[in-house]
Design a protein around this motif. Structure first.
Motif, PDB file in Angstrom:
ATOM      1  N   HIS A  11     -20.537  44.639  39.174  1.00 34.89           N
ATOM      2  CA  HIS A  11     -19.727  43.320  39.560  1.00 34.89           C
ATOM      3  C   HIS A  11     -19.029  43.339  40.815  1.00 34.89           C
ATOM      4  N   THR A  12     -18.637  44.452  41.525  1.00 37.95           N
ATOM      5  CA  THR A  12     -18.030  44.641  42.549  1.00 37.95           C
ATOM      6  C   THR A  12     -18.752  45.057  43.949  1.00 37.95           C
ATOM      7  N   ALA A  13     -19.936  45.870  43.648  1.00 36.98           N
ATOM      8  CA  ALA A  13     -20.334  46.658  44.692  1.00 36.98           C
ATOM      9  C   ALA A  13     -22.155  46.497  44.530  1.00 36.98           C
ATOM     10  N   PRO A  14     -22.659  46.152  45.875  1.00 29.05           N
ATOM     11  CA  PRO A  14     -24.092  46.224  45.677  1.00 29.05           C
ATOM     12  C   PRO A  14     -24.523  47.793  45.530  1.00 29.05           C
ATOM     13  N   LEU A  15     -25.915  48.184  45.041  1.00 25.74           N
ATOM     14  CA  LEU A  15     -26.552  49.249  44.722  1.00 25.74           C
ATOM     15  C   LEU A  15     -26.259  50.123  45.709  1.00 25.74           C
ATOM     16  N   ASP A  16     -26.597  49.919  47.109  1.00 25.05           N
ATOM     17  CA  ASP A  16     -26.456  50.867  48.188  1.00 25.05           C
ATOM     18  C   ASP A  16     -24.953  51.756  48.466  1.00 25.05           C
ATOM     19  N   VAL A  17     -23.888  50.561  48.076  1.00 22.30           N
ATOM     20  CA  VAL A  17     -22.529  51.076  48.070  1.00 22.30           C
ATOM     21  C   VAL A  17     -22.466  52.003  46.642  1.00 22.30           C
ATOM     22  N   ARG A  18     -22.849  51.498  45.734  1.00 20.52           N
ATOM     23  CA  ARG A  18     -22.700  52.385  44.305  1.00 20.52           C
ATOM     24  C   ARG A  18     -23.374  53.745  44.374  1.00 20.52           C
ATOM     25  N   GLU A  19     -24.505  53.884  45.097  1.00 17.67           N
ATOM     26  CA  GLU A  19     -25.086  55.121  45.243  1.00 17.67           C
ATOM     27  C   GLU A  19     -24.359  56.104  46.057  1.00 17.67           C
ATOM     28  N   GLN A  20     -23.510  55.548  47.005  1.00 21.02           N
ATOM     29  CA  GLN A  20     -22.556  56.402  47.739  1.00 21.02           C
ATOM     30  C   GLN A  20     -21.620  57.203  47.000  1.00 21.02           C
ATOM     31  N   VAL A  21     -21.201  56.862  45.728  1.00 25.27           N
ATOM     32  CA  VAL A  21     -20.163  57.262  45.170  1.00 25.27           C
ATOM     33  C   VAL A  21     -20.501  57.728  43.639  1.00 25.27           C
ATOM     34  N   ALA A  22     -21.744  57.932  43.684  1.00 25.27           N
ATOM     35  CA  ALA A  22     -22.243  58.413  42.317  1.00 25.27           C
ATOM     36  C   ALA A  22     -22.247  59.984  42.098  1.00 25.27           C
ATOM     37  N   PHE A  23     -21.924  60.325  41.164  1.00 22.37           N
ATOM     38  CA  PHE A  23     -21.638  61.855  40.834  1.00 22.37           C
ATOM     39  C   PHE A  23     -23.051  62.474  40.299  1.00 22.37           C
ATOM     40  N   GLN A  24     -23.638  63.476  40.720  1.00 22.75           N
ATOM     41  CA  GLN A  24     -24.696  64.212  40.278  1.00 22.75           C
ATOM     42  C   GLN A  24     -24.098  65.064  38.958  1.00 22.75           C
ATOM     43  N   PRO A  25     -24.760  65.110  38.066  1.00 20.88           N
ATOM     44  CA  PRO A  25     -24.364  65.837  36.445  1.00 20.88           C
ATOM     45  C   PRO A  25     -23.709  67.125  36.645  1.00 20.88           C
ATOM     46  N   ASP A  26     -24.498  67.894  37.387  1.00 23.04           N
ATOM     47  CA  ASP A  26     -24.283  69.381  37.602  1.00 23.04           C
ATOM     48  C   ASP A  26     -23.017  69.599  38.455  1.00 23.04           C
ATOM     49  N   SER A  27     -22.536  68.474  39.405  1.00 23.93           N
ATOM     50  CA  SER A  27     -21.288  68.509  40.280  1.00 23.93           C
ATOM     51  C   SER A  27     -20.022  68.060  39.563  1.00 23.93           C
ATOM     52  N   LEU A  28     -20.202  67.558  38.204  1.00 23.40           N
ATOM     53  CA  LEU A  28     -19.138  66.680  37.689  1.00 23.40           C
ATOM     54  C   LEU A  28     -17.940  67.670  37.172  1.00 23.40           C
ATOM     55  N   PRO A  29     -18.143  68.912  36.703  1.00 20.84           N
ATOM     56  CA  PRO A  29     -17.065  69.903  36.139  1.00 20.84           C
ATOM     57  C   PRO A  29     -16.359  70.265  37.576  1.00 20.84           C
ATOM     58  N   GLN A  30     -17.058  70.600  38.602  1.00 23.32           N
ATOM     59  CA  GLN A  30     -16.264  71.053  39.767  1.00 23.32           C
ATOM     60  C   GLN A  30     -15.655  69.786  40.309  1.00 23.32           C
ATOM     61  N   ALA A  31     -16.002  68.425  40.204  1.00 23.50           N
ATOM     62  CA  ALA A  31     -15.356  67.243  40.671  1.00 23.50           C
ATOM     63  C   ALA A  31     -14.095  67.130  39.938  1.00 23.50           C
ATOM     64  N   LEU A  32     -14.127  67.264  38.574  1.00 23.46           N
ATOM     65  CA  LEU A  32     -13.081  66.967  37.728  1.00 23.46           C
ATOM     66  C   LEU A  32     -11.966  67.895  37.909  1.00 23.46           C
ATOM     67  N   ASN A  33     -12.258  69.162  38.144  1.00 29.35           N
ATOM     68  CA  ASN A  33     -11.320  70.183  38.431  1.00 29.35           C
ATOM     69  C   ASN A  33     -10.480  70.027  39.673  1.00 29.35           C
ATOM     70  N   ALA A  34     -11.423  69.524  40.795  1.00 29.45           N
ATOM     71  CA  ALA A  34     -10.719  69.149  42.092  1.00 29.45           C
ATOM     72  C   ALA A  34      -9.829  67.816  42.066  1.00 29.45           C
ATOM     73  N   LEU A  35     -10.351  66.830  40.960  1.00 30.21           N
ATOM     74  CA  LEU A  35      -9.553  65.864  41.158  1.00 30.21           C
ATOM     75  C   LEU A  35      -8.117  66.000  40.409  1.00 30.21           C
ATOM     76  N   VAL A  36      -8.315  66.837  39.295  1.00 25.64           N
ATOM     77  CA  VAL A  36      -6.839  67.124  38.660  1.00 25.64           C
ATOM     78  C   VAL A  36      -6.198  68.099  39.289  1.00 25.64           C
ATOM     79  N   ARG A  37      -6.811  68.909  40.122  1.00 26.61           N
ATOM     80  CA  ARG A  37      -5.911  69.927  41.147  1.00 26.61           C
ATOM     81  C   ARG A  37      -5.232  69.070  42.385  1.00 26.61           C
ATOM     82  N   ASP A  38      -6.112  68.379  43.134  1.00 30.27           N
ATOM     83  CA  ASP A  38      -5.624  67.633  44.342  1.00 30.27           C
ATOM     84  C   ASP A  38      -4.956  66.611  43.936  1.00 30.27           C
ATOM     85  N   ARG A  39      -4.747  65.904  42.709  1.00 25.41           N
ATOM     86  CA  ARG A  39      -4.159  64.697  42.766  1.00 25.41           C
ATOM     87  C   ARG A  39      -2.872  65.053  41.690  1.00 25.41           C
TER      88      ARG A  39
END
Length: 420
Positions: A11-39
Motif C-alpha cells: 500500500h505504501t511502497a513500490p516493489l523496488d523499494v520493498r525489495e530493498q528492505v526485505a530480509f532473507q529467511p536465513d538472516s532473520l535470527p541474526q537480524a532479530l537479535n541485533a534489533l533487540v540488542r541495538d534498540r
C-alpha cells in the motif's frame, strides 16, 4: 510496556523499494537479535514477504519507534530519509488491530488470501527460536491466529473472487483442472501482471515465464517468483510452449496475432490453450477467440466474475472488521489486566507472610499447652487486625478528595454497603 508495529507494504511502497528492505529467511535470527540488542527492546518479531516487511516490537517506552526506523534503514544500508516516506508506525491499539487484519487477509494485495497466515506463523516460530518472542508478543501472535480462524470460519472473506487476477486463475482452472501441471507465460510486467503472477504462483505451475519489452522490470518479477525471462520479440517463436498466456501491455497494436496463434496450435497438436487479455487496447486479436482450441478471455469476461463476488465479499469484510474490533478490545483488556499482576503478586506475598507469622505464633502457643479455643480466637483476631491495618491506616491518614476516592475504592474492593 508498549507494543508497536513499524513497516512498509504494497500500500505504501513500490516493489523496488520493498525489495530493498526485505530480509532473507536465513538472516532473520541474526537480524532479530541485533534489533533487540541495538534498540534495547523487550521482544521483537519480523514478518518479511514479497508484499511487506513489518517489525512487531515490545518496548519499555513508545519513543523507541523512531529509533527502530533508523535501525531498519541502517541494517539495509539505506539512508533513513529515503525510507521514511514509505514507512508507517502503529502505536499499541493500532498495532494489535493491524496484526489481526493482516492475519485475516484484510490487508493483503489479494483480499482474503490465506497464504499470509502461514507466513505470520513462520515469523512467530523464527522469533521464538531466536529467543526474541516473549509472553506479550507470543500471546499477540496466538490471538492473531485465533482471530484469523474465526474470520475465515464465520464469514465469506475468502469464498468469492474479487480481483481480475483471481478471476484469471478461476477461468484457467475451468480448462486445466490442475494448474500445477501447466506452463504459464505472462506478457508485460506492470501492476496487473504482478498481481496475476502472484495468484498463479500460489497454484505452483510447472513453469512461469515473464516476457516484457524492458528487462529491468521483468527481472524484478523473475527474482521474486523464481521465473524465467523472455524477450518480447521471442513470444511468437515460443508461444507453443505455453498452456496459459496472460497479457497486459501498453502496446497500441496486438502482441499476439491470429497467424501466430494458429502456428502455435499446430505445433501443440491442438492441445488447448487459455489466453487472458487484460489490455486496453487488446493485446490478443479478437479472431483468435474463434479458434477451436483457444479459450480467450477478456477484461469483460473477468469483470463479470469479479462483479458477482464483490457484494458478498464486502459484506464479509464488514463482518470481519466487527469481529476484529471486538477481539482488539479483549486483547487490550488482557494487557491492562496484566499490568496489575506485579501488584497482585506483592499483595499475596504480604498476606502470605502475615499468615505464616500468625500461624507460627499459634503453633508455639499450642505447643506450650494453651487452650486451643483461645489460640484459634487469637489467630483469627491477629490475622484480621494485620490484614486490615494498611487500608484503615491509609484511610485515616487521607484527607479531602483523596479520602473520598480511597473510601470509594475500599467499598468497591470489599463490597461494603453503608447502612441507612
Amino acid at each position: 510496556m508498549q507494543l508497536f508495529a513499524l513497516g512498509i507494504n504494497h500500500h505504501t511502497a513500490p516493489l523496488d523499494v520493498r525489495e530493498q528492505v526485505a530480509f532473507q529467511p536465513d538472516s532473520l535470527p541474526q537480524a532479530l537479535n541485533a534489533l533487540v540488542r541495538d534498540r534495547q527492546l523487550r521482544e521483537a518479531a519480523i514478518l518479511s514477504t514479497c508484499n511487506r516487511t513489518e517489525l512487531y516490537c515490545s518496548a519499555a517506552q513508545a519513543g523507541d519507534v523512531a529509533l527502530t526506523a533508523d535501525w531498519l534503514a541502517r541494517y539495509h544500508a539505506l539512508p533513513v530519509e529515503k525510507l521514511r516516506p514509505y514507512l508507517y508506525s502503529l502505536p499499541q491499539p493500532d498495532a494489535v488491530r493491524h496484526m489481526f487484519r493482516v492475519a485475516s487477509g484484510l490487508d493483503s494485495m489479494v483480499l482474503g488470501e490465506p497464504q499470509i497466515l502461514g507466513q505470520m506463523k513462520q515469523a512467530a516460530r523464527t522469533a521464538e527460536e531466536a529467543g526474541t518472542l516473549g509472553t506479550l508478543l507470543g500471546k499477540l501472535f496466538q490471538r492473531s491466529f485465533a482471530v484469523a480462524k474465526e474470520v475465515r470460519s464465520t464469514t465469506a472473506i475468502g469464498a468469492n473472487i474479487v480481483s481480475m487476477a483471481a478471476a484469471a486463475v478461476h477461468l484457467s482452472e475451468r480448462i486445466f483442472e490442475d494448474i500445477a501441471g501447466q506452463q504459464v507465460l505472462f506478457i508485460g510486467a506492470g501492476e496487473m501482471i504482478e498481481l496475476c503472477v502472484a495468484h498463479f504462483a500460489g497454484c505452483q505451475p510447472k513453469r512461469i515465464t515473464i516476457a516484457n519489452r524492458t528487462t529491468e522490470r521483468a527481472a524484478q518479477l523473475v527474482r521474486r517468483f523464481d521465473a524465467d525471462a523472455m524477450r518480447l520479440d521471442e513470444v511468437p517463436l515460443r508461444l507453443a510452449e505455453y498452456d496459459i498466456i496472460v497479457s497486459c501491455t501498453a502496446s497500441p497494436l496486438p502482441v499476439i496475432g491470429l497467424g501466430t496463434a494458429e502456428r502455435a496450435l499446430k505445433a501443440r497438436r491442438h492441445r488447448p490453450m487459455v489466453m487472458v487479455d487484460l489490455a486496453v487496447p487488446r493485446d490478443i486479436e479478437r479472431e483468435i477467440g474463434e479458434l477451436a482450441d483457444v479459450f480467450l478471455y477478456t477484461l469483460d469476461d473477468l469483470g463479470k466474475i469479479v462483479e458477482g463476488g464483490l457484494e458478498s465479499r464486502q459484506a464479509a469484510v464488514v463482518e470481519a472488521e466487527g469481529i476484529i474490533d471486538s477481539r482488539v478490545a479483549n486483547f487490550l483488556h488482557w494487557m491492562e489486566a496484566r499490568e496489575a499482576v506485579p501488584t497482585i503478586r506483592a499483595l499475596r506475598d504480604t498476606a502470605e507472610r502475615t499468615r505464616r507469622h500468625e500461624l507460627d505464633h499459634a503453633q508455639k502457643l499450642l505447643a506450650r499447652g494453651d487452650d486451643p479455643q483461645k489460640v484459634l480466637e487469637a489467630l483469627s483476631h491477629g490475622l484480621t487486625n494485620k490484614l486490615l491495618h494498611p487500608p484503615t491506616h491509609a484511610l485515616n491518614q487521607a484527607e479531602g478528595e483523596e479520602r473520598r476516592q480511597l473510601a470509594q475504592a475500599l467499598s468497591r474492593i470489599y463490597r461494603l454497603h453503608s447502612g441507612d
